[in-house]
Write a protein that holds these residues in place. Sequence first.
Motif, PDB file in Angstrom:
ATOM      1  N   ALA A 234      12.479 -27.591 -12.187  1.00  0.00           N
ATOM      2  CA  ALA A 234      11.321 -28.362 -12.633  1.00  0.00           C
ATOM      3  C   ALA A 234      11.818 -29.316 -13.705  1.00  0.00           C
ATOM      4  N   PHE A 235      11.417 -30.565 -13.660  1.00  0.00           N
ATOM      5  CA  PHE A 235      12.034 -31.568 -14.523  1.00  0.00           C
ATOM      6  C   PHE A 235      11.009 -32.557 -15.056  1.00  0.00           C
ATOM      7  N   GLY A 285       8.468 -39.645 -15.469  1.00  0.00           N
ATOM      8  CA  GLY A 285       8.574 -39.039 -14.157  1.00  0.00           C
ATOM      9  C   GLY A 285       8.703 -37.534 -14.290  1.00  0.00           C
ATOM     10  N   TYR A 286       8.112 -36.799 -13.370  1.00  0.00           N
ATOM     11  CA  TYR A 286       8.175 -35.344 -13.423  1.00  0.00           C
ATOM     12  C   TYR A 286       7.987 -34.797 -12.015  1.00  0.00           C
ATOM     13  N   GLY A 287       8.473 -33.554 -11.804  1.00  0.00           N
ATOM     14  CA  GLY A 287       8.353 -32.969 -10.489  1.00  0.00           C
ATOM     15  C   GLY A 287       9.181 -31.715 -10.354  1.00  0.00           C
ATOM     16  N   VAL A 301      17.442 -32.087  -3.395  1.00  0.00           N
ATOM     17  CA  VAL A 301      16.180 -32.609  -2.870  1.00  0.00           C
ATOM     18  C   VAL A 301      15.166 -32.527  -3.994  1.00  0.00           C
ATOM     19  N   ASP A 302      14.540 -33.655  -4.340  1.00  0.00           N
ATOM     20  CA  ASP A 302      13.581 -33.702  -5.439  1.00  0.00           C
ATOM     21  C   ASP A 302      12.301 -34.389  -4.988  1.00  0.00           C
ATOM     22  N   MET A 303      11.196 -33.915  -5.523  1.00  0.00           N
ATOM     23  CA  MET A 303       9.887 -34.515  -5.305  1.00  0.00           C
ATOM     24  C   MET A 303       9.307 -34.854  -6.676  1.00  0.00           C
ATOM     25  N   GLU A 307       4.518 -42.070 -13.807  1.00  0.00           N
ATOM     26  CA  GLU A 307       3.431 -42.628 -14.596  1.00  0.00           C
ATOM     27  C   GLU A 307       3.932 -43.843 -15.350  1.00  0.00           C
ATOM     28  N   GLU A 308       3.241 -44.956 -15.160  1.00  0.00           N
ATOM     29  CA  GLU A 308       3.531 -46.214 -15.851  1.00  0.00           C
ATOM     30  C   GLU A 308       2.225 -46.765 -16.373  1.00  0.00           C
ATOM     31  N   ASP A 309       2.121 -46.902 -17.694  1.00  0.00           N
ATOM     32  CA  ASP A 309       0.834 -47.186 -18.332  1.00  0.00           C
ATOM     33  C   ASP A 309      -0.155 -46.099 -17.920  1.00  0.00           C
ATOM     34  N   ASP A 310      -1.277 -46.482 -17.322  1.00  0.00           N
ATOM     35  CA  ASP A 310      -2.271 -45.491 -16.896  1.00  0.00           C
ATOM     36  C   ASP A 310      -2.234 -45.261 -15.394  1.00  0.00           C
ATOM     37  N   SER A 311      -1.181 -45.717 -14.756  1.00  0.00           N
ATOM     38  CA  SER A 311      -1.078 -45.607 -13.301  1.00  0.00           C
ATOM     39  C   SER A 311      -0.168 -44.449 -12.930  1.00  0.00           C
ATOM     40  N   ARG A 312      -0.633 -43.608 -12.016  1.00  0.00           N
ATOM     41  CA  ARG A 312       0.148 -42.481 -11.527  1.00  0.00           C
ATOM     42  C   ARG A 312       0.404 -42.657 -10.036  1.00  0.00           C
ATOM     43  N   LYS A 313       1.651 -42.481  -9.625  1.00  0.00           N
ATOM     44  CA  LYS A 313       2.029 -42.637  -8.229  1.00  0.00           C
ATOM     45  C   LYS A 313       2.871 -41.443  -7.796  1.00  0.00           C
ATOM     46  N   GLY A 314       2.882 -41.209  -6.491  1.00  0.00           N
ATOM     47  CA  GLY A 314       3.701 -40.137  -5.957  1.00  0.00           C
ATOM     48  C   GLY A 314       2.949 -39.323  -4.924  1.00  0.00           C
TER      49      GLY A 314
END
Length: 324
Positions: A234-235, A285-287, A301-303, A307-314
Amino acid sequence: FDIGLQYRRDVIVGQAPEFPGSVVRFGKHEFSPTLVYPLSYSTSLRMQPRFVNTRFTYINSFVTPDRVDYFGGGSVELVYDNSVVRGVNMLEGTRMKAGIMSLKNFEHSSENFSKFYLDLRHYQKIHRQITLAGRISYGAFFGNAPKNFLIGGMDNWLFASEDDGTPTRDDVVVRTPADLFYLDYTTPLRGFNFNARRGSKVLLANLELRVPIVQYLYDGPIPSGFFRNLQFTAFGDAGSAYNGTNPFTGNNSINTRVIGGRIDQTNTSPFEITVINYRNPFLLGYGVGARTTLFGVYGKVDMAWSEEDDSRKGPKFYITLGYD
């Protein structure tokens, strides 16, 4: 003490966008003697004089002359390492390196540049084989022709993607072969593509919990390398690449964008607008992930979510080869 010699040759062939159909080649030859002098059991001083030759060639054009540059200089690095290897990708202890590199162009002082860097890592045993790995890294290019750090992605990323980077006024990243060969890809920053941001300074922090699940649950010998080296992780990653003295001020490449003025190297506009948009300078980044050895090759293998400003992607998936 250790004495060595290094010779490195890099060649990159591609197309020049300003001349359709043209084929260009970037080449670099670097010769560097190396001296490693121990100061103590865990500390050493590393000195490396450097002589560099770079060349830019239009392969299918006999009109444009080659650009050839010669650099001289060197680097000095202080290394501390008291870590102990407990297994594959399993360390305990502290590692640190801090150094400075400087290269001077023999003919054009406007192409002189230097780099300072600091990298500190600590591997803390939590319980039995479970380890918490932490790292913080800082780098800065300076001089008459500072180069760029590019953050985002992971080393040896299969099927990699790359962004255009942070738009700036002088958006020409590569002017000379040295600008290309001394680009510094700073990783990992999971959840993002390569070149998510770039700048002459970089700050990156990583935290990773490593759990060798089979070794932790089973005390006996494990003949299978796949299961013996299997780790769940976990990172969390956080970093920024920027120009200017402070990433939180308005006068830096993250918050300031100049529109108009210089359009490219030959065209200009009579109007110029400076737009200042205050943003969070750090990318997060986290996952979770897994890594092990398969057919003698260490793979990960990572998932990750970003998060950039208030935007979350993934989530964004990474398949990479090699150790951290």
